[in-house]
Design an enzyme around this catalytic site. Structure first.
Site, PDB file in Angstrom:
ATOM      1  N   CYS A 317       0.796  -1.225   0.000  1.00 18.06           N
ATOM      2  CA  CYS A 317       0.000   0.000   0.000  1.00 18.06           C
ATOM      3  C   CYS A 317       0.828   1.275   0.000  1.00 18.06           C
ATOM      4  CB  CYS A 317      -0.977   0.013   1.161  1.00 18.06           C
ATOM      5  SG  CYS A 317      -0.395  -0.808   2.618  1.00 18.06           S
ATOM      6  N   ARG A 346       6.707 -11.748   4.677  1.00 13.68           N
ATOM      7  CA  ARG A 346       6.326 -11.623   6.083  1.00 13.68           C
ATOM      8  C   ARG A 346       6.910 -12.802   6.827  1.00 13.68           C
ATOM      9  NH1 ARG A 346      -0.080 -10.128   5.175  1.00 13.68           N
ATOM     10  NH2 ARG A 346       0.340  -8.399   3.743  1.00 13.68           N
ATOM     11  N   GLN A 364       0.602 -10.842  -3.684  1.00 14.42           N
ATOM     12  CA  GLN A 364      -0.807 -10.486  -3.548  1.00 14.42           C
ATOM     13  C   GLN A 364      -1.324  -9.917  -4.854  1.00 14.42           C
ATOM     14  OE1 GLN A 364      -0.365  -7.690  -0.254  1.00 14.42           O
ATOM     15  NE2 GLN A 364      -1.511  -9.145   1.005  1.00 14.42           N
ATOM     16  N   ASP A 366      -3.006  -7.398  -5.486  1.00 16.69           N
ATOM     17  CA  ASP A 366      -3.382  -6.275  -4.643  1.00 16.69           C
ATOM     18  C   ASP A 366      -3.923  -5.107  -5.450  1.00 16.69           C
ATOM     19  OD1 ASP A 366      -3.575  -5.056  -2.221  1.00 16.69           O
ATOM     20  OD2 ASP A 366      -1.416  -4.989  -1.828  1.00 16.69           O
ATOM     21  N   HIS A 368      -5.306  -0.799  -4.515  1.00 23.00           N
ATOM     22  CA  HIS A 368      -5.756   0.207  -3.556  1.00 23.00           C
ATOM     23  C   HIS A 368      -6.585   1.218  -4.294  1.00 23.00           C
ATOM     24  CE1 HIS A 368      -2.360  -1.693  -1.547  1.00 23.00           C
ATOM     25  NE2 HIS A 368      -3.125  -1.551  -0.484  1.00 23.00           N
ATOM     26  N   LYS A 448     -14.164  -4.800   7.134  1.00 25.28           N
ATOM     27  CA  LYS A 448     -13.773  -5.522   5.925  1.00 25.28           C
ATOM     28  C   LYS A 448     -14.793  -6.594   5.557  1.00 25.28           C
ATOM     29  CE  LYS A 448     -11.100  -9.086   8.303  1.00 25.28           C
ATOM     30  NZ  LYS A 448      -9.925  -9.947   8.316  1.00 25.28           N
ATOM     31  N   HIS A 494      -8.354  -1.294   0.526  1.00 22.94           N
ATOM     32  CA  HIS A 494      -7.388  -2.333   0.158  1.00 22.94           C
ATOM     33  C   HIS A 494      -8.209  -3.528  -0.294  1.00 22.94           C
ATOM     34  CE1 HIS A 494      -4.300  -0.521   2.987  1.00 22.94           C
ATOM     35  NE2 HIS A 494      -5.416  -0.104   3.544  1.00 22.94           N
TER      36      HIS A 494
END
Length: 619
Positions: A317, A346, A364, A366, A368, A448, A494
């Site tokens: 992000c 991670r 990911q 991903d 945003h 979420k 996200h």
RNA sequence: GCCCGAGUGGCGCAAUGGUAGCGCAACCGACUUGUAAUCGGUAGGUUAGAGGUUCGAAUCCCCUCUCGGGCUCCA
């Protein structure tokens, strides 16, 4: 800051509505404890609830259980069941309970915490033998394997357990069960408390259901992505590189690439901009974002470069935020949607790693979305539709939606949380999507929606997630200029629509059992010449198909046709095109499908169209 | 991270204190084949790594690593 997708390996099967089965499972746990009491005098007892498909019971024993113990315990249970001991319920006051369970520290703890002044206990009472309440002290010697116990009538003692019930009337009502495995489990699920030994069992109303369940488990074992990943040569994990770090082999990489290409194209169609951001960034950035304080345990330690601390990114992000902030943004530009197949690292504790589904480095899918607060609903609706589109294209028919609401520790105001949660709820209702509320399970920075995908065997996997974020726009002062010329904070969303490439592939492999639909199959057609004299025509056919972008492999080895078929079959190649004298003479091929079906002869034009249609249909 | 179990050629397995074997795969050769394994031969392992016990260790002990079943965790 996408929520790390949750992995549920053997997730929910259709929840058993049958309460009697539930009760019977609970009683089976009781019988298990009674069996353990008689085989392991001195055992201390934890709890033994019914669970999906079965039951477990936790014990504190003087020696570790070994797999060989299970059949012995199981036999003991059968004796108790054959004796058809009645379950006797009693209500006693707490003092009495304390006396009964004087030697059972875990039970005592439970009793003390019960709110009522009386507690219920259940006894199974058998035969003429003196009772052995749980209070009995006993010795347990270490031995390689407990002696087999032979069944005999009326041999069971009494077993008394603290229990709310209900139970079946007598042990004979427990029909089909099997002890499955042993595991360690913390007392009351608390990692700071002692670890007990847990015995798991499965139990059903009928033997047939038990056998169905066991064969489903056997099928699940065959579909295990870790096993298929090796067999189909898709990926590997190396001790030399490190746990939780994936090497994609050509075939696995190809599947992934097809999915990524599809993903990119679909995002472009929906107004997303594809971006790339670096894999490391200065530590200060992660301090500003709060990650360094909140999630330090999950981050790889910083590295020093020219006197500056840098960190491997745990999420994508921040790069997207800085791209957004690279210009002054007008409300007219919103929403802006930045998408990236971003690889993040991670630190995960060693015991939690699991194939592709829980790893330390993953990509990911991903994105945003930077929007105005009043655009949340429309954006979330768009994401949900995209997620559904993805699920449909990958053959997932069942998924559950979870709306997670405000946790105890949260950022932002109550009012803004309330509004955002309502927006999410409103979208779900407007799209007529059934969902469940997961109270307090939101991320600290906003509510979420999680989507749990169910694969072909009913296992649930954490897939897409959509998270509203009020925190980062404040921390980074992410603003746009409103109609009135004033700066306002954007709202960030996200989201992923697959989860991570690694986990999604794990899920896909198990969903399809390795027999990928044609559009995803690394090799779509194997061309199998029968004898060497057919090889050149086989290559001709191969070239014809390759010209149509069909992924084809000509098996021109001097091997027997049956061997080539067998190997193509094991590779789960969807189309096998057999070529011999007949086909060569007639300018065609004979088609065999991986399910064994013999389609027979087709000419080259027909087979091209057949394969192209299958690719197009994504089936 | 925690409890328990396991680690033997690329893969699947055998050898319980006394010379590390088998099948598949690989390589070489023969066979030219009609819908899930043709035959013969060759090569490949200091038994995850390090230490210890022993005349002798794949095997027993200790440590480390990795994997498996769970538990805990999963922004």
């Amino acid at each position: 800051m996408i929520n790390r997708p949750l992995h549920t390996k053997f997730g929910m099967m259709a929840r058993g509505k049958d309460e009697h089965v539930e009760v019977m499972r609970h009683s089976a746990a009781h019988v298990l404890a009674q069996a353990v009491q008689s085989l392991f005098p001195g055992a201390k007892f934890g709890i033994g609830p019914p669970i999906e498909n079965g039951f477990y019971y936790d014990f504190d024993l003087l020696r570790p259980l070994i797999p060989e113990d299970l059949p012995v315990i199981e036999n003991k249970m059968r004796e108790i069941i054959n004796d058809n001991l009645p379950f006797i319920k009693e209500e006693v006051d707490k003092d009495t309970a304390h006396r009964i369970f004087a030697a059972q520290p875990y039970k005592l703890e439970l009793i003390s915490e019960l709110p009522d002044s009386t507690v219920t206990i259940y006894r199974t009472e058998g035969g003429p033998h003196p009772p052995h309440p749980l209070s009995g002290e006993g010795q347990l010697e270490r031995r390689p394997s407990p002696p087999p116990t032979l069944s005999g009538e009326g041999r069971q003692g009494t077993f008394t357990d603290l229990c709310r019930g209900p139970h079946v009337a007598s042990t004979g009502e427990i029909k089909a069960f099997k002890l499955t495995h042993i595991a360690g489990a913390y007392w009351r699920g608390d990692e700071n408390r002692p670890m007990l030994q847990r015995i798991y069992g499965v139990a059903f109303a009928t033997q047939a259901e038990l056998e169905d369940y066991l064969s489903l488990q056997a099928e699940a074992t065959k579909r295990d992505h870790r096993k298929l990943g090796k067999e189909l040569d898709l990926f590997s994990i190396h001790e030399e590189i490190g746990p939780g770090l994936i090497c994609w082999h050509p075939k696995g990489a190809l599947i992934r690439q097809i999915i990524e290409d599809f993903w990119k194209a679909e995002h472009a169609k929906r107004g997303y901009d594809i971006v790339y951001t670096p894999h490391i960034a200065k530590l200060d950035l992660w301090k500003t974002s709060g990650h360094w304080d909140f999630y330090r345990d999950y981050l790889y330690p910083p590295m020093e470069i020219e006197g500056q601390q840098y960190m491997l990114k745990p999420m994508n992000c921040l790069g997207h935020i800085l791209i957004f902030k690279s210009q002054t943004r007008s409300y007219r530009q919103l929403p802006l949607r930045y998408a990236e197949l971003g690889t993040v690292y991670r630190y995960e504790r060693s015991g939690v790693l699991y194939g592709l589904a829980r790893v330390r480095g993953f990509t990911q899918d991903d994105a945003h979305i930077f929007c105005r607060f009043d655009q949340i609903e429309e954006e979330v609706a768009g994401i949900l539709k995209l997620a559904q589109f993805m699920m449909n294209n990958f053959g997932f028919k069942n998924y559950d939606l979870l709306l997670s609401t405000r946790p105890e520790k949260y950022a932002g105001t109550l009012e803004i949380w309330e509004q955002a949660t309502q927006s999410l709820q409103h979208v779900l209702e407007k799209l007529d999507l059934p969902y469940e509320i997961d109270p307090g399970e939101g991320v600290f920075y906003g509510p979420k929606i999680d989507i749990k995908i169910k694969d072909a065997l009913g296992h649930a996997w954490q897939g897409p997630t959509i998270q509203v974020d009020f925190n980062l726009p404040l921390r980074f002062n992410v603003c746009y200029i409103g109609e009135d010329g004033k700066e306002r904070n954007v709202t960030m969303i996200h989201r992923t629509v697959l989860g991570s490439m690694e986990r999604f592939l794990a899920c896909l492999i198990e969903h399809y059992g390795g027999a990928f639909p044609v559009w995803l199959s690394p090799v779509q057609a194997a061309i199998i010449p029968i004898a060497d004299r057919h090889v050149s025509y086989a290559h001709h056919v191969g070239n014809e198909l390759a010209r149509e972008n069909i992924r084809v492999r000509v098996d021109d080895r001097s091997e027997r046709m049956t061997l080539k078929i067998r190997e193509a079959q094991l590779e789960k190649i969807p189309f096998m095109l057999i070529i011999g004298d007949k086909e060569m003479a007639s300018d065609g091929v004979s088609i065999r499908l991986r399910n064994g079906e013999d389609i027979g002869w087709e000419n080259i034009g027909q087979i091209k169209e057949r394969i192209k249609a299958a690719i197009e249909a994504k089936s």
